[in-house]
Write an enzyme that holds these catalytic residues in place. Structure first.
Site, PDB file in Angstrom:
ATOM      1  N   ASP A   1       0.641  -0.729  -0.301  1.00  0.00           N
ATOM      2  CA  ASP A   1      -0.016  -0.191  -0.119  1.00  0.00           C
ATOM      3  C   ASP A   1       0.679   1.292   0.516  1.00  0.00           C
ATOM      4  OD1 ASP A   1      -0.591  -0.023   3.701  1.00  0.00           O
ATOM      5  OD2 ASP A   1       1.043  -0.573   2.663  1.00  0.00           O
TER       6      ASP A   1
ATOM      7  N   HIS B   1       9.523  -1.036   9.693  1.00  0.00           N
ATOM      8  CA  HIS B   1       8.354  -2.573   9.803  1.00  0.00           C
ATOM      9  C   HIS B   1       8.394  -3.022   7.839  1.00  0.00           C
ATOM     10  CE1 HIS B   1       6.350  -0.379  12.875  1.00  0.00           C
ATOM     11  NE2 HIS B   1       6.286   0.935  11.651  1.00  0.00           N
TER      12      HIS B   1
HETATM   13  O1  RIB Z   1       1.658  -1.010  10.555  1.00  0.00           O
HETATM   14  C1  RIB Z   1       2.168  -0.436  10.167  1.00  0.00           C
HETATM   15  C2  RIB Z   1       2.015  -1.448   8.774  1.00  0.00           C
HETATM   16  O2  RIB Z   1       1.062  -0.425   8.460  1.00  0.00           O
HETATM   17  C3  RIB Z   1       3.646  -1.565   7.556  1.00  0.00           C
HETATM   18  O3  RIB Z   1       3.154  -2.071   6.289  1.00  0.00           O
HETATM   19  C4  RIB Z   1       3.087   0.261   6.911  1.00  0.00           C
HETATM   20  O4  RIB Z   1       2.944   0.240   5.295  1.00  0.00           O
HETATM   21  C5  RIB Z   1       1.366   0.099   7.077  1.00  0.00           C
HETATM   22  O5  RIB Z   1       1.142  -0.151   6.037  1.00  0.00           O
HETATM   23 CA    CA Z   2       2.842  -0.918   4.054  1.00  0.00          CA
END
Ligand code: RIB
Ligand code: CA
Length: 316
Positions: free
Chosen positions: A10, A241
């Site tokens: 995303d 992340h």
């Molecule tokens: O919680 C972190 C995730 O949520 C990551 O993938 C960040 O890009 C959002 O999509």
């Molecule tokens: Ca993401």
């Protein structure tokens, strides 16, 4: 032998960094990207991904737009306060001349699963809506997939979008439950480990100083994200992340604790919605796998990831 990867994202700020790592990793052959609404809309995420791939000189990689809405509720406008109004920190990249594929992300994933039968690895770093829709469209999909690496969830730590839920899972709990329950091996990369790995201002400066326009753009894109994390960490920085999920998928990290345990997702409409419930009972004397469990929950990666991430990106 490189691993062919389908990336579902995303494209948001940390998604962009993860994309850069997958492009730079000698272990990975990125063969397709599908987008899903989450940090921004699936359509905007596709524009961001196309612009980033154009900057990286990789117009050979197909980008397909996936689900705008989630399985049980409509897209809610994303997280501009985290990822900026356009999903990549408000940075305006040179617009790609390319447009997304005609086919949907689901159709692209299924087609790639046949093309790379038994070898294709899915890296999912957004809400898992496309993954769940692909499983619904073709229940035989898991038999052609080598493995799944998913950034999402929180096992023993608080959530980030609710007291108990992590954003990717919270945005589509039904989809996450389907993806984590399917007949394939999943490596789940939750907040337990992703909040422990961050980028510094020096790391960002190193990206900005790169002569590679793609890497330099990542340094610019991270600026907005660093501001978001100031009140969380007490200084400007960013959690890794999605980049950590990408590094783990590429085999670039030594995983120290990652038991294979049953994981379910709370799909009720109460305060626990979107919680990932990992059965970690019996772990007191060290990680113990549950017989038949297919989800490996990464709880600890002791070596800092940032140095490897930055040197790999700069080497692009
Ligand atoms: O919680 C972190 C995730 O949520 C990551 O993938 C960040 O890009 C959002 O999509
Ligand atoms: Ca993401």
């Amino acid at each position: 032998m490189t691993t062919p990867v389908y990336l579902d994202c995303d494209t948001g700020v940390d998604d962009a960094v993860a994309l850069g790592y997958l492009l730079a990793s000698p272990a990975i052959d990125l063969v397709g990207v599908g987008t899903v609404s989450g940090n921004t809309s699936a359509a905007q995420a596709a524009r961001n991904t196309l612009d980033l791939l154009a900057l990286a000189g990789r117009d050979d990689i197909p980008v397909a737009v996936g689900a705008h809405d989630h399985l049980s509720h409509p897209y809610d406008g994303g997280a501009p306060h985290v990822h900026g109004d356009n999903g990549i920190g408000g940075v305006q990249l040179p617009p790609a001349t390319r447009v997304p594929e005609e086919q949907s992300a689901v159709d692209l994933l299924i087609a790639l699963s046949h093309l790379y039968e038994g070898r294709l690895h899915i890296v999912t770093i957004g809400p898992m809506t496309n993954i769940a829709l692909a499983l619904e469209a073709d229940p035989t999909l898991p038999g052609r997939i080598a493995g799944v690496t998913a950034m999402g969830g929180a096992a023993l730590v608080p959530g980030n979008i609710s007291p108990v839920a992590e954003a990717n899972v919270f945005n589509d709990p039904e989809a996450a439950d389907a993806a984590l329950s399917a007949d394939w091996d999943v490596t789940l990369v939750p907040l337990d480990v992703t909040m422990e790995h961050t980028l510094s201002e020096d790391d960002r400066a190193a990206l900005l100083a790169s002569t590679n326009p793609f890497v330099q753009a990542l340094g610019e894109i991270l600026d907005h994200y660093f501001d978001f994390y100031l009140p969380i960490y007490g200084h400007r920085t960013s959690s890794l992340h999605d980049p950590l999920a990408a590094v783990i998928a590429a085999g670039g990290a030594r995983i120290d604790v990652a038991p294979r345990v049953p994981v379910r997702v709370d799909t009720t409409d109460g305060p626990g919605r979107g919680q990932t419930i990992a059965d970690l009972r019996g772990q007191r004397i060290g990680p113990r796998d549950h017989e038949g469990a297919r989800v490996r929950v990464v709880l600890r990666v002791d070596d800092p990831i940032a140095p490897h991430l930055v040197t790999t990106l700069i080497g692009v």
